[in-house]
Design a protein around this motif. Structure first.
Motif, PDB file in Angstrom:
ATOM      1  N   ALA A  27      45.161 -11.321 -16.359  1.00  0.00           N
ATOM      2  CA  ALA A  27      45.245 -10.885 -17.754  1.00  0.00           C
ATOM      3  C   ALA A  27      43.858 -10.775 -18.367  1.00  0.00           C
ATOM      4  O   ALA A  27      42.956 -11.548 -18.041  1.00  0.00           O
ATOM      5  N   ASN A  28      43.687  -9.783 -19.231  1.00  0.00           N
ATOM      6  CA  ASN A  28      42.404  -9.494 -19.876  1.00  0.00           C
ATOM      7  C   ASN A  28      41.302  -9.273 -18.850  1.00  0.00           C
ATOM      8  O   ASN A  28      40.129  -9.511 -19.127  1.00  0.00           O
ATOM      9  N   MET A  29      41.652  -8.855 -17.634  1.00  0.00           N
ATOM     10  CA  MET A  29      40.656  -8.673 -16.585  1.00  0.00           C
ATOM     11  C   MET A  29      40.901  -7.359 -15.841  1.00  0.00           C
ATOM     12  O   MET A  29      40.801  -7.290 -14.613  1.00  0.00           O
ATOM     13  N   GLY A  30      41.257  -6.325 -16.619  1.00  0.00           N
ATOM     14  CA  GLY A  30      41.387  -5.011 -15.993  1.00  0.00           C
ATOM     15  C   GLY A  30      40.082  -4.653 -15.308  1.00  0.00           C
ATOM     16  O   GLY A  30      40.056  -4.201 -14.160  1.00  0.00           O
ATOM     17  N   PHE A  31      38.999  -4.860 -16.050  1.00  0.00           N
ATOM     18  CA  PHE A  31      37.664  -4.753 -15.481  1.00  0.00           C
ATOM     19  C   PHE A  31      36.871  -5.975 -15.916  1.00  0.00           C
ATOM     20  O   PHE A  31      36.929  -6.362 -17.075  1.00  0.00           O
ATOM     21  N   CYS A  32      36.168  -6.582 -14.992  1.00  0.00           N
ATOM     22  CA  CYS A  32      35.163  -7.594 -15.337  1.00  0.00           C
ATOM     23  C   CYS A  32      34.147  -7.556 -14.228  1.00  0.00           C
ATOM     24  O   CYS A  32      34.431  -7.997 -13.107  1.00  0.00           O
ATOM     25  N   ILE A  33      32.984  -6.988 -14.532  1.00  0.00           N
ATOM     26  CA  ILE A  33      32.012  -6.788 -13.462  1.00  0.00           C
ATOM     27  C   ILE A  33      31.532  -8.119 -12.902  1.00  0.00           C
ATOM     28  O   ILE A  33      31.421  -8.291 -11.687  1.00  0.00           O
ATOM     29  N   ALA A  34      31.278  -9.086 -13.790  1.00  0.00           N
ATOM     30  CA  ALA A  34      30.809 -10.392 -13.314  1.00  0.00           C
ATOM     31  C   ALA A  34      31.884 -11.060 -12.459  1.00  0.00           C
ATOM     32  O   ALA A  34      31.602 -11.527 -11.347  1.00  0.00           O
ATOM     33  N   CYS A  35      33.128 -11.081 -12.962  1.00  0.00           N
ATOM     34  CA  CYS A  35      34.213 -11.724 -12.195  1.00  0.00           C
ATOM     35  C   CYS A  35      34.383 -11.035 -10.849  1.00  0.00           C
ATOM     36  O   CYS A  35      34.592 -11.693  -9.821  1.00  0.00           O
ATOM     37  N   PHE A  36      34.314  -9.710 -10.848  1.00  0.00           N
ATOM     38  CA  PHE A  36      34.575  -8.968  -9.619  1.00  0.00           C
ATOM     39  C   PHE A  36      33.447  -9.170  -8.604  1.00  0.00           C
ATOM     40  O   PHE A  36      33.702  -9.290  -7.400  1.00  0.00           O
ATOM     41  N   LEU A  37      32.200  -9.213  -9.085  1.00  0.00           N
ATOM     42  CA  LEU A  37      31.083  -9.481  -8.163  1.00  0.00           C
ATOM     43  C   LEU A  37      31.189 -10.902  -7.624  1.00  0.00           C
ATOM     44  O   LEU A  37      30.896 -11.169  -6.453  1.00  0.00           O
ATOM     45  N   ARG A  38      31.627 -11.824  -8.485  1.00  0.00           N
ATOM     46  CA  ARG A  38      31.845 -13.199  -8.055  1.00  0.00           C
ATOM     47  C   ARG A  38      32.942 -13.248  -6.974  1.00  0.00           C
ATOM     48  O   ARG A  38      32.826 -13.959  -5.970  1.00  0.00           O
ATOM     49  N   ASP A  39      34.012 -12.467  -7.178  1.00  0.00           N
ATOM     50  CA  ASP A  39      35.088 -12.417  -6.183  1.00  0.00           C
ATOM     51  C   ASP A  39      34.582 -11.820  -4.867  1.00  0.00           C
ATOM     52  O   ASP A  39      34.978 -12.265  -3.781  1.00  0.00           O
ATOM     53  N   VAL A  40      33.713 -10.795  -4.973  1.00  0.00           N
ATOM     54  CA  VAL A  40      33.140 -10.197  -3.758  1.00  0.00           C
ATOM     55  C   VAL A  40      32.302 -11.239  -3.018  1.00  0.00           C
ATOM     56  O   VAL A  40      32.415 -11.389  -1.791  1.00  0.00           O
ATOM     57  N   ALA A  41      31.483 -11.992  -3.782  1.00  0.00           N
ATOM     58  CA  ALA A  41      30.689 -13.066  -3.154  1.00  0.00           C
ATOM     59  C   ALA A  41      31.615 -14.028  -2.422  1.00  0.00           C
ATOM     60  O   ALA A  41      31.333 -14.448  -1.291  1.00  0.00           O
ATOM     61  N   GLY A  42      32.742 -14.370  -3.046  1.00  0.00           N
ATOM     62  CA  GLY A  42      33.708 -15.272  -2.420  1.00  0.00           C
ATOM     63  C   GLY A  42      34.364 -14.651  -1.209  1.00  0.00           C
ATOM     64  O   GLY A  42      34.549 -15.297  -0.170  1.00  0.00           O
ATOM     65  N   GLY A  43      34.724 -13.370  -1.324  1.00  0.00           N
ATOM     66  CA  GLY A  43      35.365 -12.679  -0.206  1.00  0.00           C
ATOM     67  C   GLY A  43      34.474 -12.672   1.024  1.00  0.00           C
ATOM     68  O   GLY A  43      34.944 -12.761   2.162  1.00  0.00           O
TER      69      GLY A  43
END
Lengths: 362, 70
Positions: free
Chosen positions: A28-44
């Motif tokens: 929710a409220n995260m359709g786009f979040c560049i910081a969150c998504f880059l963080r998820d990529v780092a985790g992936g």
């Protein structure tokens, strides 16, 4: 006029896609979040082991590739670099640090606000304050120095790395991490997320959409062109949330958020100042990377590294609040940013160049 | 030879800041502003026009050369 319509259209479509991505499975409220998504990529990629935020978000690759394709077609693909890369890496790290204290990049700040998360209402003045400090440095002559044209392969680094991440996403080898619970496990189908990223990448490249530039240009020049994009995203997502019953006003129990006001404010101050010194918000850095800007790619890689540090060292905030280590991180980040800002005020860059520039321009 | 402001390789908003500073120092005349990206070209053009100057843009080997007049 055409420019203004373009950025409003970019804002509207970005907002619409953000609503669709949440409907399709993003947090929710995260359709786009560049910081969150880059963080998820780092985790992936296993660069951090926070099991709840690991996923190769295809939106990221879409944004870079969309910007790359349209930059090629519009002859704006220009491999460049060499403007204080080491400092830009650190600015990327600090930008991510601030974002992981607030739990969102400035784009998610807009989405959180439009979802009724009033913690974002506390963070927004913090973001504006950070940008305001940045404009003081700019007015005094702050510059990270000139970039230079680079051989073509430099500009292809970001799009090729994005393609590599897409291969890893779809091939899903065992060494890639995919969250089984938490925000990292919540995502729209990969194809939809990729297309959404591509579309926003194209529009953001054409319109120069930037959440920092929106506020910076208002402060520096009273120029509201970029702000139109910022406002359009907010209005569309607000309407989308109201129509789909996702508008939940309040401070507590907001999705992927905490209620620690002072750190929400200061976390976004860090992001605002770092983005102003780096010349673009996290979204803009991704778009510039796609255009061949090596300095922006370095900033993005700094952000990915910053995310790994924040989670590996237990500094990132969570729904339960900000850790003491996270609070120290904010203070250290602010001090570092003030040092970077004041150490790069250059009278020399301001100096006018005379005839020899004309000759070189040929 | 018109005065030249070299903004090549500078990230936004630096080209706009330098242009505004230069235009504020002149009430009229002709200046050449060199930029390396289309973004800087567009932003400098918008800033100069908003200050009442006319702008003509030409492509160069490494970017754009803007001739600003009033």
């Amino acid at each position: 006029m055409r420019d203004k319509l373009l950025i409003i259209a970019a804002g509207i479509i970005t907002g619409l896609l953000a609503v669709i991505l949440v409907w399709q499975g993003n947090p929710a409220n995260m359709g786009f979040c560049i910081a969150c998504f880059l963080r998820d990529v780092a985790g992936g990629l296993g660069l951090h082991r926070a099991a709840v935020v690991q996923y190769l978000r295809p939106e990221i690759m879409g944004l870079v590739l969309g910007a790359f394709i349209v930059a090629l077609l519009s002859r704006e693909f220009k491999p460049s670099g060499g403007s204080s890369p080491a400092l830009r890496f650190i600015l990327g790290m600090l930008m991510m640090a601030g974002a992981l204290i607030f739990l969102g990049c400035p784009l998610r700040l807009i989405l959180r606000l439009a979802g009724g998360d009033w913690n974002a209402l506390v963070a927004l003045p913090g973001y504006v304050f950070g940008i305001y400090i940045g404009t003081i440095f700019l007015k005094k002559g702050f510059s990270l120095g000139r970039s230079q044209p680079q051989p073509a392969l430099n500009g292809l680094a970001a799009p090729f790395f994005s393609l590599f991440l897409l291969v890893l996403l779809f091939a899903a080898p065992a060494f890639i991490f995919f969250s089984e619970e938490g925000p990292g496990s919540m995502h729209a189908p990969a194809a939809i997320a990729l297309i959404a990223g591509l579309l926003v990448g194209i529009l953001a490249q054409r319109s120069r959409l930037c959440t920092m530039g929106a506020i910076r240009d208002l402060i520096l020049f009273k120029d509201y062109q970029l702000f139109l994009g910022f406002a359009a995203i907010f209005v569309v997502v607000l309407l989308g949330n109201l129509l789909t019953g996702r508008f939940n006003p309040g401070f507590v129990d907001q999705p992927v958020a905490h209620t620690d006001g002072i750190w929400n404010f200061l976390g976004m101050t860090v992001v605002g100042l770092a983005a102003t010194l780096a010349g673009g918000c996290p979204l803009r850095q991704l778009i510039l990377s796609g255009e061949g800007n090596g300095d922006a790619l370095i900033t993005v890689l700094g952000a990915v590294t910053g995310a790994a540090f924040m989670h590996n060292f237990g500094l990132a905030a969570s729904g339960s609040g900000v850790t003491p280590g996270g609070q120290w991180t904010v203070i250290i980040a602010l001090v570092l940013l003030l040092i970077i800002g004041s150490a790069n005020i250059r009278a020399a860059v301001r100096a006018k160049v005379s005839q020899d520039a004309n000759v070189r321009a040929g | 030879m018109p005065e030249t402001i070299d903004c090549r390789g500078l990230a936004c908003p630096e080209p706009v800041l330098l242009t505004r500073q230069a235009l504020q120092e002149h009430s009229s005349g002709t200046l050449t502003i060199l930029v390396s990206t289309a973004v800087a070209r567009d932003n400098v053009t918008r800033a100069a026009r908003s200050m009442g100057w006319s702008v003509e843009s030409a492509e160069t080997a490494d970017g754009f050369s803007l001739t600003v007049k009033k």
